[in-house]
Design an enzyme around this catalytic site. Structure first.
Site, PDB file in Angstrom:
ATOM      1  CB  ILE A  27      -1.142   0.060   1.242  1.00  0.00           C
ATOM      2  CG1 ILE A  27      -0.066  -0.336   2.277  1.00  0.00           C
ATOM      3  CG2 ILE A  27      -2.156  -0.919   1.031  1.00  0.00           C
ATOM      4  CD1 ILE A  27      -1.172  -0.147   3.947  1.00  0.00           C
ATOM      5  N   GLY A  28       2.055   1.188  -0.017  1.00  0.00           N
ATOM      6  CA  GLY A  28       2.893   2.325   0.036  1.00  0.00           C
ATOM      7  C   GLY A  28       4.525   1.964   0.130  1.00  0.00           C
ATOM      8  N   GLY A  82       8.412   4.005   0.403  1.00  0.00           N
ATOM      9  CA  GLY A  82       9.042   5.323   0.669  1.00  0.00           C
ATOM     10  C   GLY A  82      10.456   4.967   1.209  1.00  0.00           C
ATOM     11  N   GLY A  83      11.081   6.068   1.893  1.00  0.00           N
ATOM     12  CA  GLY A  83      12.561   6.010   2.357  1.00  0.00           C
ATOM     13  C   GLY A  83      12.793   4.827   3.202  1.00  0.00           C
ATOM     14  CG  PHE A  84      11.538   4.756   7.239  1.00  0.00           C
ATOM     15  CD1 PHE A  84      12.715   4.741   7.781  1.00  0.00           C
ATOM     16  CD2 PHE A  84      10.650   5.767   7.216  1.00  0.00           C
ATOM     17  CE1 PHE A  84      13.030   5.779   8.627  1.00  0.00           C
ATOM     18  CE2 PHE A  84      11.041   6.784   8.084  1.00  0.00           C
ATOM     19  CZ  PHE A  84      12.326   6.838   8.497  1.00  0.00           C
ATOM     20  CB  VAL A 143       3.720   0.270   3.855  1.00  0.00           C
ATOM     21  CG1 VAL A 143       2.621   0.094   4.989  1.00  0.00           C
ATOM     22  CG2 VAL A 143       4.467   1.441   4.296  1.00  0.00           C
ATOM     23  CG  ASP A 178      10.621  12.366   6.413  1.00  0.00           C
ATOM     24  OD1 ASP A 178      10.723  13.488   5.546  1.00  0.00           O
ATOM     25  OD2 ASP A 178      10.556  11.237   6.045  1.00  0.00           O
ATOM     26  CE  LYS A 199       6.029   2.546   8.127  1.00  0.00           C
ATOM     27  NZ  LYS A 199       6.377   3.681   7.415  1.00  0.00           N
TER      28      LYS A 199
END
Ligand SMILES: *[C@@H]1O[C@H](CO)[C@@H](O)[C@H](O)[C@H]1NC(C)=O
Ligand SMILES: *[C@@H]1O[C@H](CO)[C@@H](O)[C@H](O)[C@H]1NC(C)=O
Ligand SMILES: *[C@@H]1O[C@H](CO)[C@@H](O)[C@H](O)[C@H]1NC(C)=O
Ligand SMILES: *[C@@H]1O[C@H](CO)[C@@H](O)[C@H](O)[C@H]1NC(C)=O
Ligand SMILES: *[C@@H]1O[C@H](CO)[C@@H](O)[C@H](O)[C@H]1NC(C)=O
Ligand SMILES: *[C@@H]1O[C@H](CO)[C@@H](O)[C@H](O)[C@H]1NC(C)=O
Ligand SMILES: *[C@@H]1O[C@H](CO)[C@@H](O)[C@H](O)[C@H]1NC(C)=O
Ligand SMILES: *[C@@H]1O[C@H](CO)[C@@H](O)[C@H](O)[C@H]1NC(C)=O
Ligand SMILES: *[C@@H]1O[C@H](CO)[C@@H](O)[C@H](O)[C@H]1NC(C)=O
Ligand SMILES: *[C@@H]1O[C@H](CO)[C@@H](O)[C@H](O)[C@H]1NC(C)=O
Ligand SMILES: *[C@@H]1O[C@H](CO)[C@@H](O)[C@H](O)[C@H]1NC(C)=O
Length: 866
Positions: free
Chosen positions: A510-511, A513-515, A518, A627, A532
């Site tokens: 569902i997502g 990003g930098g980490f 997800v 962030d 995550k």
């Protein structure tokens, strides 16, 4: 002297034109495959087998200094006999060991055939090996292209013409005769060049008074030339840091065995040191060895060494000072009752403190001490009373500095281990109450032996642990392991199988990003969660990980996303969060769906402000989010804002968090202090919040391309004659907001999609608060608690300080240029990708484009002449 030069120039002019011969053996600029050399076979020329065209450099199998055991394949500056580069620095050979050039590259083997070093696998076969006029050893392919060059693998020195790229480093040699990789590193980062010792920073170029700094760009590489030392940005077109030096024809930059970085020129037969850092000898981590006390000498330049009180000189003076009757050790699984803290005398400082951030601040001493006790890598702490700052000394202890400028506010403690027979009163930091330990009775040598043994254990443990990590054991975080770390407040632990089941093997992303990615999941009790997966978790131990998780897991606030649990599986780390059904703020705000109403925007702003205020002051551990951006503000029923990803920056590897920083920078939420060397504080979040607030007002990214359709009604409504609106360019909204604020024309800033469903007064409120949040000077920004008060109406509206906002003019341009570069070297995870499962179908949400800036136009250009 004269005759020497005559001979020298004779040789040089001779070398210039012909393949030449020295002492009977014949040399040329190139050597070709199936060539073998050893020191022994070229002994007449001291091992040298290849010269650069004019004889400035030579490649040689060479034994530095007087020893006869360690031979290295080196590039040497002939006139000064200085080693510039070495191939097998960590694996020396004997005088009959060989260097072989084959079509596959260079290899170095010892006389008994033992492999020691080789060039990596090459793209094509080797035609020749050459040494260039600059001192670069190059393997050429069939069309004279470069296959491999020594300039790309610097050791401790760089030359004119060589580049030290961002992220690359120089490492010192152990000694003049042992070229092995030592403990000091010189590292080029995105904004600076620094020195490190066991990951502890002890110097940075930008803080040197001789450095001229222009921090408006991200550094790409460092280089020296005939006139100075430079950190270049934008592919060499701009200088970020400059060290002006006198003009000379030959100079090198080198990280010396002492840990000092220096630039030296060679002329008239001698080296002249032109620059050195650090200058202050006591700033060198091992100036007085482990726990030695370094003080500036009144009589000479060399620092003086002694031992802090409570310590005595180690038997071998090289090892510094040992605590009386106790040892430094940290044993695995040792009970905290075995740990004690030895207080250092007042006025003592540590070399890394001025370059580091406190681990945590606003805490009392006992929290600081617990942090250290729970962390085996922690060897000591410095605690600053007034701010409650807790600095943790990790990995290795260096020298302590006696300073007359440090106030008693700062107090150092060294972690020591009390003997196994004692139990109760350790751990309270009181140095007066050393329990009598069994080892007290041992003679001194016994203590030393014990310390050495313990050290070996510790080393071994560390070694095993790192081996285990290398092997990536999948079971290394099973339940019995975890039982060693009973940390109060640790949220629910899930095992990998459970998460695999819940997410149907990570089916629905569902997502990202930098980490990391997800995934959506459903737990057996039917609760929907977001899982995550942290892509590049830092190397921190499980216990440190748990400590962080316990902190994050204990934060409960209606405007913060709740961490439900975690999972650590081998090296992998997962965090399990409550699921937010409406996704993140960027979608309704920047997307093409129905526009958010003003009241909804205001509620989101207030919720976000409350969440941040809580992180900054409302809970036991102060947390700086670092962030804040729309992607991290999730929405729940009725547009209730919930902040996600807080407390995570500590779980990442340093490289990844710096990448993350860069990413934020290009996206425009990054406060100026990230790029200068000022401290990052909660005011850094306030800045980002201000930027988000402006985006809430306008409904678009702050930094965006001005498109035709929006232009006419959005920007130019007040502008005079720009109705043709043919100019397409970049638009930096914060600057425009400042100008409209100065003219009191707030309505022009509101999202045109609201079509007037908002008043001038309402917009003014958010804009004035936002502008105050983005003041350049952090101290001038309000705290988040104050922002909440101002939004709620309990506190009066502030007046933005224009003098602390003019920086936006330059800052805006910088982002646009940074994004431009970014655009070129786009990394896959650099752009936020969002997927949303809607009615079972996956649709990708477009967030690109609007935050991509190609050029910069001032708002005068945009709004036309006035
Ligand atoms: C070098 O030796 C290898 C194997 O002995 C041989 O295949 C190759 O042709 C030789 N190359 C040259 C340039 O002599
Ligand atoms: C050799 O060439 C380099 C690079 O062209 C030049 O800087 C240097 O002065 C030359 N050395 C001599 C001794 O001519
Ligand atoms: C490579 O360079 C050498 C020396 O400069 C020259 O003699 C040779 O012809 C070149 N070969 C090719 C393929 O360009
Ligand atoms: C230094 O560079 C080497 C080789 O590129 C790398 O393995 C190492 O991690 C770097 N060390 C630091 C501290 O950056
Ligand atoms: C060189 O230094 C390294 C690292 O300290 C050490 O392991 C090695 O034994 C040394 N070599 C010699 C020959 O002293
Ligand atoms: C050294 O580099 C700087 C920055 O690019 C440049 O301005 C200067 O002219 C160079 N010096 C020489 C001698 O090339
Ligand atoms: C950087 O500069 C080099 C030469 O100066 C050029 O070949 C290269 O294409 C440039 N790279 C970018 C991304 O502009
Ligand atoms: C560096 O030196 C050059 C030439 O001497 C000079 O033009 C320039 O202003 C100097 N830069 C700084 C920052 O001192
Ligand atoms: C340190 O030890 C070395 C031998 O290990 C000795 O030669 C030297 O004099 C000692 N230095 C001091 C200051 O004690
Ligand atoms: C610690 O050792 C010192 C000598 O190094 C001795 O004088 C002192 O009495 C010892 N302290 C305790 C508490 O045993
Ligand atoms: C820690 O202390 C407890 C009781 O005080 C004891 O049962 C346990 O064995 C100790 N653990 C270690 C590893 O020494």
């Amino acid at each position: 002297m004269g005759s020497f030069f005559f001979v020298f120039f004779f040789i040089i002019s001779f070398l210039n034109s012909y393949p030449f011969s020295v002492s009977g053996a014949s040399f040329s600029e190139f050597i070709y495959p199936n060539f073998t050399a050893s020191h022994f076979s070229f002994v007449d020329n001291n091992g040298a087998f290849l010269f650069s065209r004019n004889g400035t450099f030579k490649a040689s199998i060479y034994n530095p200094e007087t020893q006869e055991t360690n031979f290295y394949l080196c590039v040497i500056h002939v006139e000064s006999n200085t080693i510039i580069w070495s191939a097998n620095r960590d694996s020396p050979i004997t005088s009959s060991g060989e260097m072989d050039l084959t079509m596959a590259g260079i290899s170095v083997t010892d006389s008994d055939g033992d492999f020691k070093w080789s060039t990596p696998q090459l793209q094509a076969t080797v035609l020749a090996l050459t040494l260039t006029d600059m001192g670069n050893l190059v393997l050429l392919d069939q069309s004279n292209g470069s296959l491999w060059e020594s300039f790309h693998y610097p050791t401790d020195t760089i030359l004119i013409g060589q580049r030290l790229l961002i992220g690359a480093n120089l490492s010192s040699a152990v000694s003049g005769s042992n070229l092995s990789t030592g403990d000091y590193r010189f590292v080029v980062t995105g904004s600076d060049a620094l020195l490190q010792w066991h990951q502890q920073k002890y110097w940075q170029l930008s803080m040197d008074t001789k450095a001229y700094i222009n921090l408006n760009y991200v550094v790409d590489y460092m280089a020296i030339n005939e006139t100075g030392l430079y950190l270049f940005g934008r592919n060499g077109s701009v200088v970020v840091i400059l060290l002006n030096l006198s003009t000379t024809s030959f100079r090198i930059a080198k990280l010396g065995i002492s840990g000092q970085f220096s630039v030296s020129s060679f002329s008239s037969g001698k080296w002249v040191q032109e620059f050195v850092g650090p200058i202050d000898g006591c700033q060198i981590p091992t100036s007085c060895h482990k726990m030695g006390l370094c003080s500036a000498s009144s009589t000479s330049n060399a620092p003086e060494c002694s031992c802090p009180s409570g310590f005595h000189s180690a038997s071998q003076n090289i090892s510094g000072c040992l605590p009386n009757n106790l040892s430094f050790l940290c044993q695995l699984h040792s009970n905290s009752s075995d740990i004690s803290y030895m207080k250092l005398g007042s006025g003592m400082e540590y070399f890394s403190l001025i370059f580091s951030q406190p681990e945590i601040y606003g805490v009392n001493y006992s929290v600081c001490q617990d942090l250290c006790s729970g962390n085996c890598a922690c060897l000591g702490i410095f605690y600053e009373n007034s701010s409650g700052s807790c600095y943790v000394l990790e990995n290795e202890l260096g020298s302590v500095i006696l300073s007359n400028t440090v106030e008693d506010d700062l107090q150092g403690y060294i972690k020591v281990l009390v003997g196994p027979t004692t139990d109760s009163n350790g751990g309270n930091g009181d140095s007066k109450s050393f329990p009598t330990a069994a080892i007290v009775l041992l003679p001194f040598t016994g203590i030393f032996l014990l310390a050495a043994l313990g050290f070996l254990w510790w080393k071994r443990w560390k070694f095993n642990e790192s081996e285990e990590r290398k092997l990536g054991h999948q079971n290394s975080f099973d339940s019995d392991d975890l039982d060693d770390f009973r940390i109060p407040g640790l949220p629910q632990k899930y095992n990998y199988k459970e998460l695999e089941l819940a997410t149907e093997s990570f089916k629905t992303q569902i997502g990202a990003g930098g980490f990391g990615a997800v995934y959506k999941g459903t737990l057996p009790d039917k609760t929907v969660v977001a899982v995550k997966k942290i892509t590049n978790p830092s190397n921190q131990g499980k216990k440190e990980f748990c400590t962080e998780i316990a902190v994050i897991g204990n934060i409960h606030h209606v405007n913060l996303v709740k961490l439900r649990g975690f999972c650590a599986h081998g090296r992998q780390r997962f965090l399990v969060y409550e699921y937010m059904d409406r996704g993140s703020l960027d979608r309704p705000l920047f997307g093409n769906g129905p526009a958010l109403e003003w009241q909804e925007r205001f509620d989101i702003a207030l919720g976000t402000a409350r969440g941040l205020a809580y992180l900054h002051g409302g809970c036991e551990h102060k947390i700086i989010h670092c962030d804040v951006k729309p992607e991290n503000i999730l929405l729940h029923d009725h547009f209730q804002a919930k902040i996600s990803d807080f407390g995570l920056s500590k779980l990442l590897t340093p490289e990844q968090s710096s990448l993350f920083t860069t990413m934020r920078g290009t996206r425009g939420y990054l406060a100026p202090e990230w790029l200068t060397n000022s401290a990052i504080s909660e005011k850094t979040d306030v800045y980002s919040f201000g930027m988000v607030l402006l985006e809430l007002v306008r409904g678009r990214k702050n930094c965006s391309i001005r498109s035709n359709s929006h232009t006419s009604n959005e920007i130019n409504s007040g502008g005079a004659n720009n109705s043709s609106s043919s100019v397409i360019g970049l638009f930096y909204f914060p600057l425009f907001a400042l100008e409209m604020h100065e003219q009191g024309r707030y309505l022009e800033l509101a999202d045109p999609r609201l079509e007037g469903r908002v008043s001038n007064k309402e917009v003014e409120k958010l804009v004035r608060i936002a502008l105050c949040c983005v003041h350049e000077e952090p101290a001038l920004r309000p705290s988040m608690a104050t922002v909440v008060g101002m939004l709620e109406g309990g506190l009066p509206l502030p007046q933005p300080r224009v003098e602390s906002l003019i920086f936006l003019r330059f800052y805006g341009r910088r982002f646009t240029e940074a994004s431009m570069v970014d655009e070129e070297n786009r990394r896959s995870d650099d752009q936020l990708m969002l997927y949303q499962e809607e009615n079972g179908t996956r649709s990708s949400i477009v967030t690109t484009g609007s935050d991509t800036c190609f050029s910069f136009m001032s708002s005068q250009q945009i709004s036309g002449p006035r």
